[in-house]
Design an enzyme around this catalytic site. Sequence first.
Site, PDB file in Angstrom:
ATOM      1  CG  HIS A  47      -1.932   1.008   1.312  1.00 31.86           C
ATOM      2  ND1 HIS A  47      -3.162   0.771   1.873  1.00 31.86           N
ATOM      3  CD2 HIS A  47      -1.977   2.291   0.911  1.00 31.86           C
ATOM      4  CE1 HIS A  47      -3.905   1.854   1.800  1.00 31.86           C
ATOM      5  NE2 HIS A  47      -3.192   2.807   1.217  1.00 31.86           N
ATOM      6  NE  ARG A  66       0.078  11.717  -2.442  1.00 34.43           N
ATOM      7  CZ  ARG A  66      -0.936  11.330  -1.684  1.00 34.43           C
ATOM      8  NH1 ARG A  66      -1.959  10.681  -2.226  1.00 34.43           N
ATOM      9  NH2 ARG A  66      -0.949  11.602  -0.400  1.00 34.43           N
ATOM     10  CG  ASN A 109      -5.658   7.598  -3.872  1.00 29.00           C
ATOM     11  OD1 ASN A 109      -4.660   6.930  -4.111  1.00 29.00           O
ATOM     12  ND2 ASN A 109      -5.834   8.247  -2.727  1.00 29.00           N
ATOM     13  CG  ASP A 166      -6.211   3.566   0.022  1.00 26.69           C
ATOM     14  OD1 ASP A 166      -6.672   3.017   1.030  1.00 26.69           O
ATOM     15  OD2 ASP A 166      -5.361   4.468   0.054  1.00 26.69           O
ATOM     16  CG  HIS A 213     -10.033   3.846   2.714  1.00 26.18           C
ATOM     17  ND1 HIS A 213      -8.904   4.640   2.800  1.00 26.18           N
ATOM     18  CD2 HIS A 213     -10.951   4.444   3.515  1.00 26.18           C
ATOM     19  CE1 HIS A 213      -9.139   5.660   3.606  1.00 26.18           C
ATOM     20  NE2 HIS A 213     -10.383   5.562   4.042  1.00 26.18           N
ATOM     21  CG  HIS A 230      -5.529   2.149   5.997  1.00 28.19           C
ATOM     22  ND1 HIS A 230      -6.899   2.036   6.088  1.00 28.19           N
ATOM     23  CD2 HIS A 230      -5.292   2.833   4.851  1.00 28.19           C
ATOM     24  CE1 HIS A 230      -7.456   2.631   5.057  1.00 28.19           C
ATOM     25  NE2 HIS A 230      -6.516   3.117   4.285  1.00 28.19           N
ATOM     26  CG  ASN A 270      -8.397  10.306   6.525  1.00 28.14           C
ATOM     27  OD1 ASN A 270      -8.590  10.685   7.670  1.00 28.14           O
ATOM     28  ND2 ASN A 270      -8.864  10.971   5.478  1.00 28.14           N
ATOM     29  CG  ASP A 317      -1.834   4.747   3.824  1.00 31.12           C
ATOM     30  OD1 ASP A 317      -1.855   5.051   2.612  1.00 31.12           O
ATOM     31  OD2 ASP A 317      -2.727   5.092   4.620  1.00 31.12           O
TER      32      ASP A 317
END
Length: 465
Positions: free
Chosen positions: A72, A76, A106, A171, A198, A269, A318, A348
């Site tokens: 995970h 970007r 994402n 996610d 998620h 997570h 988060n 993460d």
Amino acid sequence: MSAAPAPPLLLFNARLVDAVRDAPGALLFSDGRIAAVFEGNFFTPESCRAFMPAASFDARGLTAQPAFVDLHAHFRYPGQSDKETLESALRAAKAGGYGTLVLMPNTSPPVSDYRVALGIQAEAAAFGLADVLQSVTITRAFSGDAAGDVSHLDALPPYTGGEGLPLVSNDGHDVDSAAALFAALRKCAQKGIVVACHSEDAALAREARALREQAFRLLSQQGDWFAPCPEADSRLARANELFMLAEDVATSRNLLLADSARCRVHICHASTARSLQAVRRAKQACAARGEEPLVSCEITPHHLSLAAEGENLRHIVNPPLRSEADRAALIESLADSGAFAADAIATDHAPHTARDKLSGAPGFPGLETAYAVCNTALVASGRTSASRLSALMSANPARILGLDRGTFPKGRLSPGFAADVVLVDPAERWTVDDAEFRTKGKGSPFAGKTLMGRVKAVFRRGVLL
């Protein structure tokens, strides 16, 4: 994900640690794989002369482990180069000892197309620093209502541990519609693809975010993010209570849907005691039916090492940092090597600019501190063994992804496995300075903290990077 074959190399004078091994010894690399494992006191090249290849590398007593596998991470890419680039993220991964990473979709725009995912993997491979698996979204472009589009999943080939994508995820947020998620789970079950969730109830999370925004405005008005502000802290604490409920409710829903669809599901997570209990119950239900578990879960370094107390309440992520009781439950599950315990540690890694962090953007850079944080909290503290930590960071993530088989299996120091190896000094103490990170991400909650354990070198397919 292949690399050019490397000439034979003997790594000697090492402590060999993986999920089932902890002994002094040496490793012989050949053609990108581990050709042989020798246990014993091989301190000098002469002691290895019987199987000496053309070249050797003295580990000088460092610990040789399988390179870490991250289930995970957020690179970007595409679309957010101010936060991270492929190159900066891969250099951070190398510095942190990671040889394989799953990237979340994402991005801007979200990655929903299989061909786009393959393209990102090819771009990352050109750097020659790590293997990258680019996941795609569960619902196209994160559509999550009752008509959530999952038709793009039809283009994914069945996954058997080789070509294709092992995992899909939305996610950043959950799939709002149970119907859309159930449809996706059924499709992925037929293809052997893991659905990574998620887990967060959308309505509860909206209420929590509203409270968070109120706290952010108060902190911005005073001009110092970490200056005392009891009202802001009160709202952050109330928000965290709602976020906790949102995770627990959604985790139970997602596990029920996955069981009904007979699909493997991975809980991203996991951060609360109740979520871990739900995962344990789901695994026990599979065992009671005589089946292999359909569920796995990951825990992050920041959740296992930090509680939402004092200044940590202002470190926004988060899911949020949790109570000390929840943190203790995470540690207990990670230290438990039983069949119903937590499966893996995942970073993460979520880099942001310094400006974004001062505006409350959730997420931390995690690749370059993960090993040290986990070694400090789990091994140096006496809570578990170095072998158990290796299982959590290498063998188990590789198994979840089906990478423990195939041409270059990952996660173990065994003959035939990929010669993706990290050398660490588990006893070295160092103080984190995020200004020295390779990632572009700022705002590490570990900045200024002294940790134990440091990555010293990384081999990829038997070649020192």
